[in-house]
Design a protein around this motif. Structure first.
Motif, mmCIF file in Angstrom:
data_model
loop_
_atom_site.group_PDB
_atom_site.id
_atom_site.type_symbol
_atom_site.label_atom_id
_atom_site.label_comp_id
_atom_site.label_asym_id
_atom_site.label_seq_id
_atom_site.Cartn_x
_atom_site.Cartn_y
_atom_site.Cartn_z
ATOM 1 N N ALA A 43 27.154 36.829 -4.763
ATOM 2 C CA ALA A 43 26.534 36.463 -2.925
ATOM 3 C C ALA A 43 26.656 37.792 -2.499
ATOM 4 O O ALA A 43 25.136 37.904 -1.908
ATOM 5 C CB ALA A 43 27.535 35.134 -3.020
ATOM 6 N N HIS A 44 27.303 38.313 -2.750
ATOM 7 C CA HIS A 44 27.381 39.679 -2.287
ATOM 8 C C HIS A 44 26.386 40.945 -1.602
ATOM 9 O O HIS A 44 25.660 40.844 -1.285
ATOM 10 C CB HIS A 44 28.980 40.087 -1.387
ATOM 11 C CG HIS A 44 28.646 41.579 -0.312
ATOM 12 N ND1 HIS A 44 29.243 41.463 0.591
ATOM 13 C CD2 HIS A 44 28.795 42.608 -1.083
ATOM 14 C CE1 HIS A 44 29.225 42.480 1.078
ATOM 15 N NE2 HIS A 44 28.780 43.683 -0.244
ATOM 16 N N PHE A 45 26.460 40.958 -3.505
ATOM 17 C CA PHE A 45 25.356 41.766 -4.197
ATOM 18 C C PHE A 45 24.192 41.500 -4.301
ATOM 19 O O PHE A 45 23.157 42.554 -4.176
ATOM 20 C CB PHE A 45 25.924 42.727 -5.115
ATOM 21 C CG PHE A 45 27.632 43.391 -4.429
ATOM 22 C CD1 PHE A 45 27.278 44.667 -4.028
ATOM 23 C CD2 PHE A 45 28.749 43.140 -5.170
ATOM 24 C CE1 PHE A 45 28.652 45.303 -3.519
ATOM 25 C CE2 PHE A 45 30.038 43.866 -4.891
ATOM 26 C CZ PHE A 45 29.140 44.939 -3.938
ATOM 27 N N ARG A 46 23.729 39.862 -4.378
ATOM 28 C CA ARG A 46 22.570 40.315 -5.249
ATOM 29 C C ARG A 46 21.847 40.981 -6.408
ATOM 30 O O ARG A 46 20.441 41.393 -5.986
ATOM 31 C CB ARG A 46 21.609 39.449 -4.289
ATOM 32 C CG ARG A 46 22.128 38.387 -3.588
ATOM 33 C CD ARG A 46 21.669 37.275 -4.047
ATOM 34 N NE ARG A 46 22.256 36.209 -3.161
ATOM 35 C CZ ARG A 46 21.598 34.878 -2.692
ATOM 36 N NH1 ARG A 46 20.420 34.857 -3.518
ATOM 37 N NH2 ARG A 46 22.115 34.162 -1.918
ATOM 38 N N PRO A 47 22.557 40.997 -7.103
ATOM 39 C CA PRO A 47 22.593 42.322 -8.046
ATOM 40 C C PRO A 47 21.281 41.801 -9.098
ATOM 41 O O PRO A 47 20.655 40.461 -9.419
ATOM 42 C CB PRO A 47 23.228 41.958 -9.068
ATOM 43 C CG PRO A 47 24.044 40.707 -9.586
ATOM 44 C CD PRO A 47 23.835 40.197 -7.446
ATOM 45 N N ASP A 48 20.207 42.614 -9.709
ATOM 46 C CA ASP A 48 18.783 42.147 -10.337
ATOM 47 C C ASP A 48 19.148 41.925 -11.846
ATOM 48 O O ASP A 48 18.607 40.824 -12.278
ATOM 49 C CB ASP A 48 18.425 43.732 -11.207
ATOM 50 C CG ASP A 48 17.146 43.865 -9.611
ATOM 51 O OD1 ASP A 48 17.234 43.905 -8.459
ATOM 52 O OD2 ASP A 48 17.815 45.187 -9.438
ATOM 53 N N LEU A 49 20.670 41.637 -11.832
ATOM 54 C CA LEU A 49 21.296 40.986 -13.034
ATOM 55 C C LEU A 49 22.727 41.092 -13.668
ATOM 56 O O LEU A 49 23.146 41.912 -12.941
ATOM 57 C CB LEU A 49 20.820 42.532 -14.577
ATOM 58 C CG LEU A 49 21.092 41.649 -16.416
ATOM 59 C CD1 LEU A 49 20.920 41.095 -16.647
ATOM 60 C CD2 LEU A 49 20.723 43.214 -16.937
ATOM 61 N N ILE A 50 23.052 39.910 -14.011
ATOM 62 C CA ILE A 50 24.702 39.717 -14.205
ATOM 63 C C ILE A 50 25.345 39.309 -15.594
ATOM 64 O O ILE A 50 24.456 38.561 -15.632
ATOM 65 C CB ILE A 50 25.542 38.920 -13.370
ATOM 66 C CG1 ILE A 50 27.079 38.537 -13.158
ATOM 67 C CG2 ILE A 50 24.817 37.433 -13.662
ATOM 68 C CD1 ILE A 50 27.304 38.467 -12.114
ATOM 69 N N THR A 51 26.223 40.621 -16.035
ATOM 70 C CA THR A 51 26.678 39.982 -17.192
ATOM 71 C C THR A 51 27.577 39.019 -17.669
ATOM 72 O O THR A 51 28.217 39.337 -16.520
ATOM 73 C CB THR A 51 26.666 41.112 -18.225
ATOM 74 O OG1 THR A 51 27.328 42.117 -18.041
ATOM 75 C CG2 THR A 51 25.873 41.721 -18.515
ATOM 76 N N MET A 52 27.477 38.150 -18.247
ATOM 77 C CA MET A 52 28.803 36.997 -18.199
ATOM 78 C C MET A 52 29.453 37.141 -19.325
ATOM 79 O O MET A 52 29.059 36.017 -20.249
ATOM 80 C CB MET A 52 28.396 35.735 -17.343
ATOM 81 C CG MET A 52 29.192 34.770 -16.461
ATOM 82 S SD MET A 52 30.031 35.020 -15.712
ATOM 83 C CE MET A 52 28.726 34.686 -14.559
ATOM 84 N N ASP A 53 31.312 36.960 -19.259
ATOM 85 C CA ASP A 53 31.556 36.477 -20.275
ATOM 86 C C ASP A 53 32.067 35.019 -20.410
ATOM 87 O O ASP A 53 31.414 34.156 -19.362
ATOM 88 C CB ASP A 53 33.073 37.104 -20.181
ATOM 89 C CG ASP A 53 33.901 36.796 -21.532
ATOM 90 O OD1 ASP A 53 33.396 36.420 -22.112
ATOM 91 O OD2 ASP A 53 35.297 37.441 -21.340
ATOM 92 N N ILE A 54 32.150 33.767 -21.264
ATOM 93 C CA ILE A 54 32.482 32.589 -21.233
ATOM 94 C C ILE A 54 34.360 32.308 -21.220
ATOM 95 O O ILE A 54 33.674 31.520 -20.127
ATOM 96 C CB ILE A 54 31.727 32.247 -22.382
ATOM 97 C CG1 ILE A 54 30.815 32.321 -22.791
ATOM 98 C CG2 ILE A 54 32.564 30.117 -22.311
ATOM 99 C CD1 ILE A 54 29.270 31.927 -23.519
ATOM 100 N N ASN A 55 34.965 33.185 -22.021
ATOM 101 C CA ASN A 55 36.000 32.403 -21.822
ATOM 102 C C ASN A 55 36.892 33.704 -20.717
ATOM 103 O O ASN A 55 36.833 34.698 -20.544
ATOM 104 C CB ASN A 55 37.158 32.813 -23.341
ATOM 105 C CG ASN A 55 36.359 31.249 -23.640
ATOM 106 O OD1 ASN A 55 36.469 30.633 -23.228
ATOM 107 N ND2 ASN A 55 36.184 31.572 -25.256
ATOM 108 N N MET A 56 37.012 32.896 -19.452
ATOM 109 C CA MET A 56 37.671 34.021 -18.224
ATOM 110 C C MET A 56 38.832 33.295 -18.112
ATOM 111 O O MET A 56 38.199 31.572 -17.527
ATOM 112 C CB MET A 56 36.943 34.947 -17.026
ATOM 113 C CG MET A 56 35.859 35.641 -17.768
ATOM 114 S SD MET A 56 34.807 36.286 -16.748
ATOM 115 C CE MET A 56 33.916 34.529 -16.704
#
Length: 120
Positions: A43-56
């Protein structure tokens, strides 16, 4: 050059992905170790891409994807999962993820997924 947020509860995994993305010329503008922080940073940075782990901890990657897509339906989310999480990957696509890579990462697969997502 794209801006990227890397989300994984493993510092080692974040480091591996960061090295690959930096080698590709992208800018890693933030990292998060749980889904809750990922949503705030997106929400703060609005990046072009985000990589997301599943189990956290705190909030898993699937819940974080849903919340990020609510904020930005066009978010480029690349899921990162271990083998054997096919059902979670299907859920991630339903939630709004655009692609996935399997841990341990093969550099060529990461490069292809990132390039494809950023070219669209």
């Amino acid at each position: 050059m794209a801006t990227v947020i890397i989300v994984d509860d493993s510092l080692f995994m974040r480091s591996v992905l960061k090295d690959i993305l930096l080698d590709l010329g992208h800018s890693v503008i933030a990292e998060a170790e749980n889904g809750y922080d990922a949503v705030l940073k997106y929400a703060h940075f609005r990046p072009d891409l985000i990589t997301m782990d599943i189990n956290m901890p705190k909030m898993d990657g699937l819940e974080a994807v849903k919340k990020i897509v609510e904020l930005d339906p066009k978010a480029n989310i690349l899921m990162c999962s271990a083998l054997g999480q096919q059902e979670a990957i299907i859920q991630a696509f339903k939630a709004g993820a655009k692609d996935f890579i399997v841990k341990p990462f093969e550099m060529e697969r990461v490069v292809n997924a990132v390039t494809k997502m950023l070219d669209n």
